[in-house]
Write a protein that holds these residues in place. Structure first.
Motif, mmCIF file in Angstrom:
data_model
loop_
_atom_site.group_PDB
_atom_site.id
_atom_site.type_symbol
_atom_site.label_atom_id
_atom_site.label_comp_id
_atom_site.label_asym_id
_atom_site.label_seq_id
_atom_site.Cartn_x
_atom_site.Cartn_y
_atom_site.Cartn_z
ATOM 1 N N VAL A 23 0.834 -1.203 0.000
ATOM 2 C CA VAL A 23 0.000 0.000 0.000
ATOM 3 C C VAL A 23 0.871 1.255 0.000
ATOM 4 O O VAL A 23 0.578 2.234 -0.699
ATOM 5 C CB VAL A 23 -0.952 -0.005 1.212
ATOM 6 N N CYS A 24 1.943 1.244 0.770
ATOM 7 C CA CYS A 24 2.855 2.401 0.807
ATOM 8 C C CYS A 24 3.491 2.655 -0.552
ATOM 9 O O CYS A 24 3.591 3.810 -1.000
ATOM 10 C CB CYS A 24 3.937 2.178 1.865
ATOM 11 N N SER A 26 2.251 1.805 -3.412
ATOM 12 C CA SER A 26 1.166 2.307 -4.261
ATOM 13 C C SER A 26 0.966 3.807 -4.074
ATOM 14 O O SER A 26 0.822 4.561 -5.048
ATOM 15 C CB SER A 26 -0.128 1.558 -3.931
ATOM 16 N N LEU A 27 0.977 4.245 -2.826
ATOM 17 C CA LEU A 27 0.782 5.668 -2.535
ATOM 18 C C LEU A 27 1.919 6.509 -3.097
ATOM 19 O O LEU A 27 1.689 7.604 -3.632
ATOM 20 C CB LEU A 27 0.655 5.867 -1.028
ATOM 21 N N LEU A 64 -2.386 -1.562 -4.521
ATOM 22 C CA LEU A 64 -3.339 -1.270 -3.458
ATOM 23 C C LEU A 64 -4.276 -2.448 -3.236
ATOM 24 O O LEU A 64 -4.554 -2.833 -2.098
ATOM 25 C CB LEU A 64 -4.129 -0.012 -3.806
ATOM 26 N N GLY A 68 -4.494 -4.606 0.046
ATOM 27 C CA GLY A 68 -5.763 -4.682 0.759
ATOM 28 C C GLY A 68 -6.173 -6.108 1.050
ATOM 29 O O GLY A 68 -6.606 -6.441 2.160
ATOM 30 N N SER A 96 -11.315 -3.469 -1.726
ATOM 31 C CA SER A 96 -10.219 -3.831 -2.636
ATOM 32 C C SER A 96 -10.750 -4.374 -3.958
ATOM 33 O O SER A 96 -10.206 -4.076 -5.029
ATOM 34 C CB SER A 96 -9.313 -4.875 -1.969
ATOM 35 N N THR A 192 -7.358 10.435 -0.364
ATOM 36 C CA THR A 192 -6.749 9.177 -0.800
ATOM 37 C C THR A 192 -5.556 8.823 0.076
ATOM 38 O O THR A 192 -5.372 7.663 0.470
ATOM 39 C CB THR A 192 -6.297 9.291 -2.268
ATOM 40 N N THR A 193 -4.747 9.832 0.390
ATOM 41 C CA THR A 193 -3.567 9.604 1.229
ATOM 42 C C THR A 193 -3.952 9.147 2.625
ATOM 43 O O THR A 193 -3.351 8.224 3.184
ATOM 44 C CB THR A 193 -2.719 10.888 1.309
ATOM 45 N N MET A 196 -5.392 5.437 2.381
ATOM 46 C CA MET A 196 -4.348 4.443 2.143
ATOM 47 C C MET A 196 -3.364 4.390 3.307
ATOM 48 O O MET A 196 -2.857 3.321 3.660
ATOM 49 C CB MET A 196 -3.631 4.751 0.826
#
Length: 230
Positions: A23-24, A26-27, A64, A68, A96, A192-193, A196
């Protein structure tokens, strides 16, 4: 048998940590793509047909989704979540899955707002999937915020749930009314930030939370305590 029981919690912790890292990453990809665009653009716009950032955005969404799923699977074994069939784990899985649909059905170039002349069924599918995905993620935050778990996680989930709802709503209104879309775009990226970031933190937390004991173990422990008392 005992070794299998001990390895199961370790697998869930590894899944939680891997999901958090996914996830990190992806961000980071999303913000890197955002930094490469010199005009006002919303999150979904990064993956629109014809955008140079479309490929990177699809990879980000798939990361993501993978993260998820991994965190959701780990949540099932952690002492985290509400009782009953509808758990935070299920909410994260549904969220997800919806983002998986959004990753494979991007909006058309420019991501026209709903009900516009250029709005298509493809745009509708993407928007509904993305909005519903955010909604189920927010539901997971609410569920954790009222769960019998660590107080810090409850407070974090409560704060993130409120922030996502307020910021995303403000950004959505800005987009629909076509007013100060520059601010609306930043608000959407901020929401979004936060969302996530919450999932990444939950994944990291589950890595260190004790596994929820199985019902059989609970019964065995209760029986042994009763024997000791008697």
């Amino acid at each position: 048998m005992e070794q299998a029981k001990e390895s199961a919690p370790n697998l869930h912790r590894l899944a939680a940590l891997g999901g958090s890292i996914s996830v990190c990453v992806s961000l980071v990809i999303i913000w890197a793509a955002k930094a490469g665009v010199d005009r006002t653009i919303y999150v979904s716009g990064l993956g629109a047909d014809g955008e140079p950032t479309a490929g990177a955005f699809e990879v980000a969404l798939l990361l993501l989704v993978a993260g998820g799923y991994a965190v959701a699977w780990a949540l099932r074994a952690a002492a985290l979540g509400a009782a009953g069939r509808w758990t935070p784990s299920l909410s994260v899985v549904i969220s997800s899955s919806l983002f998986l649909v959004a990753s494979q059905v991007p909006c058309t170039y420019g991501c026209p707002v709903p009900l516009g002349d250029t709005f298509t069924w493809q745009d509708l599918t993407h928007v509904v999937s993305a909005v519903a995905g955010f909604s189920f993620a927010a539901l997971a935050m609410v569920q954790v915020s009222v769960a019998d778990t660590h107080p810090a996680l409850r407070r974090l989930s409560r704060a993130c749930g409120v922030l996502v709802a307020v910021i995303a709503a403000a950004g959505g209104v800005s987009c629909l009314l076509d007013v100060r879309t520059d601010i609306g775009s930043l608000l959407e990226f901020a929401a979004t930030t936060v969302g996530m970031g919450w999932l990444a933190v939950i994944g990291a937390a589950v890595t260190f939370l004790p596994a929820r004991p199985e019902s059989g173990e609970d019964v065995e422990q209760s029986d042994s305590e009763l024997v000791g008392v008697s």
